[in-house]
Design an enzyme around this catalytic site. Structure first.
Site, PDB file in Angstrom:
ATOM      1  CG  HIS A  56     -12.696  25.537 -24.808  1.00 39.53           C
ATOM      2  ND1 HIS A  56     -11.464  25.166 -24.321  1.00 39.53           N
ATOM      3  CD2 HIS A  56     -13.382  24.374 -24.980  1.00 39.53           C
ATOM      4  CE1 HIS A  56     -11.414  23.852 -24.203  1.00 39.53           C
ATOM      5  NE2 HIS A  56     -12.579  23.340 -24.603  1.00 39.53           N
ATOM      6  CD  GLU A  57     -17.605  24.483 -25.311  1.00 41.02           C
ATOM      7  OE1 GLU A  57     -17.802  23.653 -26.211  1.00 41.02           O
ATOM      8  OE2 GLU A  57     -17.075  24.178 -24.225  1.00 41.02           O
TER       9      GLU A  57
ATOM     10  CB  THR B  88     -29.455  -3.434 -23.091  1.00 43.83           C
ATOM     11  OG1 THR B  88     -28.660  -4.213 -22.225  1.00 43.83           O
ATOM     12  CG2 THR B  88     -28.610  -2.472 -23.865  1.00 43.83           C
ATOM     13  N   GLY B  89     -32.111  -3.800 -20.808  1.00 48.19           N
ATOM     14  CA  GLY B  89     -33.338  -4.548 -20.576  1.00 48.19           C
ATOM     15  C   GLY B  89     -33.148  -5.997 -20.176  1.00 48.19           C
ATOM     16  CE  LYS B  90     -27.410  -6.868 -18.399  1.00 50.49           C
ATOM     17  NZ  LYS B  90     -27.295  -5.489 -18.911  1.00 50.49           N
TER      18      LYS B  90
ATOM     19  CG  ASP C 277     -12.019  19.154 -24.602  1.00 49.98           C
ATOM     20  OD1 ASP C 277     -13.101  18.574 -24.503  1.00 49.98           O
ATOM     21  OD2 ASP C 277     -11.892  20.392 -24.717  1.00 49.98           O
TER      22      ASP C 277
HETATM   23  P1  ADP Z   1     -30.295  -4.071 -17.245  1.00 47.48           P
HETATM   24  O1  ADP Z   1     -29.952  -4.547 -18.624  1.00 47.48           O
HETATM   25  O2  ADP Z   1     -29.220  -3.209 -16.680  1.00 47.48           O
HETATM   26  O3  ADP Z   1     -30.757  -5.150 -16.352  1.00 47.48           O
HETATM   27  P2  ADP Z   1     -32.968  -3.158 -16.956  1.00 47.48           P
HETATM   28  O4  ADP Z   1     -33.639  -4.346 -17.493  1.00 47.48           O
HETATM   29  O5  ADP Z   1     -32.940  -3.028 -15.479  1.00 47.48           O
HETATM   30  O6  ADP Z   1     -31.496  -3.068 -17.491  1.00 47.48           O
HETATM   31  O7  ADP Z   1     -33.595  -1.880 -17.612  1.00 47.48           O
HETATM   32  C1  ADP Z   1     -33.870  -0.729 -16.895  1.00 47.48           C
HETATM   33  C2  ADP Z   1     -35.106  -0.053 -17.410  1.00 47.48           C
HETATM   34  O8  ADP Z   1     -34.926   0.404 -18.726  1.00 47.48           O
HETATM   35  C3  ADP Z   1     -36.284  -0.959 -17.457  1.00 47.48           C
HETATM   36  O9  ADP Z   1     -36.955  -0.980 -16.244  1.00 47.48           O
HETATM   37  C4  ADP Z   1     -37.142  -0.353 -18.565  1.00 47.48           C
HETATM   38  O10 ADP Z   1     -37.937   0.682 -18.041  1.00 47.48           O
HETATM   39  C5  ADP Z   1     -36.122   0.280 -19.473  1.00 47.48           C
HETATM   40  N1  ADP Z   1     -35.854  -0.572 -20.652  1.00 47.48           N
HETATM   41  C6  ADP Z   1     -34.686  -1.143 -20.976  1.00 47.48           C
HETATM   42  N2  ADP Z   1     -34.771  -1.819 -22.120  1.00 47.48           N
HETATM   43  C7  ADP Z   1     -36.042  -1.722 -22.537  1.00 47.48           C
HETATM   44  C8  ADP Z   1     -36.774  -2.240 -23.658  1.00 47.48           C
HETATM   45  N3  ADP Z   1     -36.203  -2.995 -24.593  1.00 47.48           N
HETATM   46  N4  ADP Z   1     -38.067  -1.929 -23.742  1.00 47.48           N
HETATM   47  C9  ADP Z   1     -38.666  -1.171 -22.816  1.00 47.48           C
HETATM   48  N5  ADP Z   1     -38.048  -0.663 -21.756  1.00 47.48           N
HETATM   49  C10 ADP Z   1     -36.754  -0.922 -21.594  1.00 47.48           C
END
Ligand code: ADP
Length: 644
Positions: A458-459, A239-241, A533
């Protein structure tokens, strides 16, 4: 360039003392060779000695060494004769002796034999024996050499390990205790700024405040406020931490130490704590600065679980040191610690209390609007065709994290490049999306026609069941092309829910059972194809009963442990009677759902068959065709009321 960077350089391109080792090894080999092949004393028999040397008056001295070996020295003037030529010629000439040796049984018998052999000699011609005791070189070397080699290899090993783990350090066995953090500062331009972070508005505002604390601390301290020391970024993976932390570094333009929690822990006890100390020392020296600890749960997991198997003193002492350091520095030192984790629930409470990581910033999976922004960020460097519609892409990727989206954009470009296209089109993005979700298509997988038929039914079973169930997400397409691990798939367009109701749970279970039910109805025979499933719904049913309190019989009770500190890891937190009740309720829930699904499929059997046949023909069936066969989706066709 500062010292640390120089160190970094050394760390990156270590001057391996290869030539030194090499020289050392060569001299060792030469030494051994000389030792083994150098001037040598030839071992001879008594008979040979007596007949050819003693009787001939060639011998000058005899020394008995260690009561075991008699060393024979030949007179100098005799050495020049043809008989002893071999001794004085060549690289390994042996002029000084001893020239020969004899292994003797006992000193007495040797002396007796010598006496006897010389009995006809004149008194002045007789050769006497002298004695000597020596420590043999061979003995010494035979125990020194292995020891030496052992130490030598151990040293090399330690150096290697030191080098591989010490990213920032000089890299030697003795640098274990040094922090391994990577340093970025003004010179190392971190290119990431807040512009690169899409969405996450609230988080960005909070984190911008941190940048401001570092840049203008007096604004806050003037009013008596304390600047926070620790900020915890919490959120699911991707999520971009890390991205956010890097952006802080880029924006604040202060030295930024980044490392992962697991880098503290080494196999030696005490190393983690010492690294923490070193890290804070360095950061304080360069204040104002930021420390970023990624995956802090590696060390910050709650301590003292009553579980002998998992105690880890090293981790605990590292964590204790971290807590001490956090307490230790004053609020105005100008050091701020950022940490990231996706498991805030298992972190030690001491780490989160005020004065430590008391600020928590939650990063969540992006919503549709945010996904669109993230797509825009990652689409920038890509050469797009005109038909690329970001809105559609964002709508079709619910539940995706920023990292997934970055991955899709990259995959799409790779797919387009493989097709030798000039631009990346919408279709490539859709393919990339399917690939990220379901894995690679494997058209070459060989399936018999009977297997294909079973998969198609199945599908189709999943598709028909979910079409007529009220609470299942809408279906986008059904495919029987093997992809990743699965042999076929129904693709849904999930809506974003924060909570899930009981009826939604049950409808989803029914939709997942659609495949197995169709097999039973059509072939009167069931197969192993429903494994995924069944695994999914069994887990879901247990969660419903034991976690969400959704079972009537058991009532609103939950055995979920959000602290992760359950002390009954090996036992269940409920009685045996309750365990039986839970099992029965889960089984009831699943069996009722299965019967319900079968009833539904029997009712729509002709549609099921028609769809399966179409699937066999086309392999992929899209929404339009689905609607033609199954009718417009009217959501209460088979709602709970119509079950019976
Ligand atoms: P984590 O939360 O696991 O630390 P990362 O920060 O390493 O995640 O995110 C991995 C990649 O995903 C980043 O290098 C970026 O390319 C992409 N990414 C994640 N969140 C964003 C965001 N809000 N905006 C742009 N890119 C993002």
């Amino acid at each position: 360039m500062n010292q640390k960077q120089e160190d970094n350089k050394k760390g990156d391109k270590p001057k391996i003392g290869f030539s030194r080792y090499f020289l050392f090894l060569v001299s060792l080999i030469v030494f051994i060779a000389v030792f083994m092949y150098g001037p040598k004393t030839e071992e001879i028999s008594w008979m040979n000695f007596e007949k050819n040397m003693l009787i001939e008056h060639d011998v000058s001295r005899i020394i008995i060494v260690n009561k075991e070996t008699a060393e024979i020295y030949i007179k100098e003037e005799k050495l020049n004769t043809a008989k002893y030529k071999a001794l004085t010629e060549g690289v390994f000439a042996n002029k000084f002796g001893p020239h020969y040796s004899i292994q003797i049984g006992s000193v007495e018998s040797f002396e007796n034999k010598l006496e006897k052999a010389q009995q006809n000699f004149k008194e002045e011609e007789k050769i006497g024996v002298t004695y000597s005791s020596r420590t043999s070189w061979v003995n010494i070397i035979s125990w020194v050499l292995p020891l030496f080699l052992l130490i030598f290899f151990w040293y090399i090993l330690l150096r290697r390990m030191g080098r591989s783990t010490n990213v920032g350090g000089v890299g030697s066995a003795f640098n274990f205790g040094k922090s391994t953090a990577k340093l970025m500062d003004k010179d190392t331009k971190s290119k990431v700024t807040f512009k690169n972070v899409a969405g996450l508005k609230e988080a960005k505002i909070e984190i911008m405040e941190i940048v401001d604390f570092l840049k203008n601390p007096q604004v806050y301290t003037k009013l008596g406020a304390k600047i926070p020391k620790g900020v915890m970024l919490v959120g699911p993976p991707g999520t971009g931490k890390t991205l956010m932390a890097k952006a802080v570094a880029g924006e604040a333009q202060v030295p930024f130490f980044s490392l992962s929690g697991s880098e503290f822990v080494e196999m030696f006890v005490g190393v983690g704590a010492s690294r923490v100390r070193d890290l804070f020392k360095q950061a304080k020296e360069k204040a104002p600065s930021i420390i970023f600890i990624d995956e802090i749960d590696a060390i910050g997991r709650s301590r003292g679980r009553v579980n002998a198997l998992q105690t880890n003193d090293e981790r605990e002492s590292t964590l204790n040191q971290l807590l001490t350091e956090l307490d230790g520095f004053g609020t105005n030192t100008g050091v701020i610690v950022l940490a990231a984790t996706n498991r805030a629930d298992i972190l030690d409470k001491a780490l989160l209390r005020p004065g430590r990581f008391d600020r928590h910033i939650y990063l969540e999976l992006p919503n549709k609007q945010e996904r669109e922004e993230i797509f825009n960020v990652h689409l920038k460097p890509i050469v797009k065709a005109d038909d690329v519609d970001v809105k559609v892409l964002a709508a079709l990727s619910p539940g995706f994290s920023g990292a997934d989206i970055a991955n899709i954009c990259n995959e799409a470009a790779l797919i387009a490049a493989r097709k030798k296209k000039e631009k990346v089109a919408q279709e490539d993005f859709m393919q990339a999306r399917d690939r990220v979700v379901g894995g690679l298509e494997r058209k070459s997988k060989i399936l018999s026609s009977k297997e294909k038929e079973i998969i198609a039914y199945h599908e189709a079973g999943h598709a028909v069941a979910s079409w007529y169930l009220k609470h299942v997400d809408s279906l986008m397409k059904v495919s029987i092309i093997p992809r990743g691990k699965s042999l076929g798939a129904a693709w849904y367009l999930p809506e974003e829910h924060q909570i899930i109701t009981k009826s939604q749970f049950i409808d989803r279970i029914c939709a997942s059972l659609g495949g197995r039910a169709a097999e039973e109805i059509i072939f009167s025979e069931i197969s192993s194809g429903a494994l995924d499933d069944l695994e999914k719904i069994t887990k879901q049913a247990y969660n419903m009963v034991t976690f969400y309190g959704l079972d009537e019989e058991i009532g609103p009770m939950s055995y979920y442990d959000s602290t992760g500190q359950s002390e009954t890891l090996f036992g269940k937190p409920y009685s045996e009677t309750m365990a039986q009740l839970i099992d029965r309720e889960v089984q009831d829930l699943i069996m009722t759902s299965y019967e319900r699904t079968k009833k539904l499929l029997i009712k729509y059997k002709s549609q099921l068959e028609e769809l399966a046949q179409l699937l066999l023909k086309k392999e992929v069936v899209y929404e339009g065709d689905l609607e033609k066969i199954l009718g417009k989706r009217s959501l209460d066709i088979f709602s709970d009321k119509n079950q019976s």
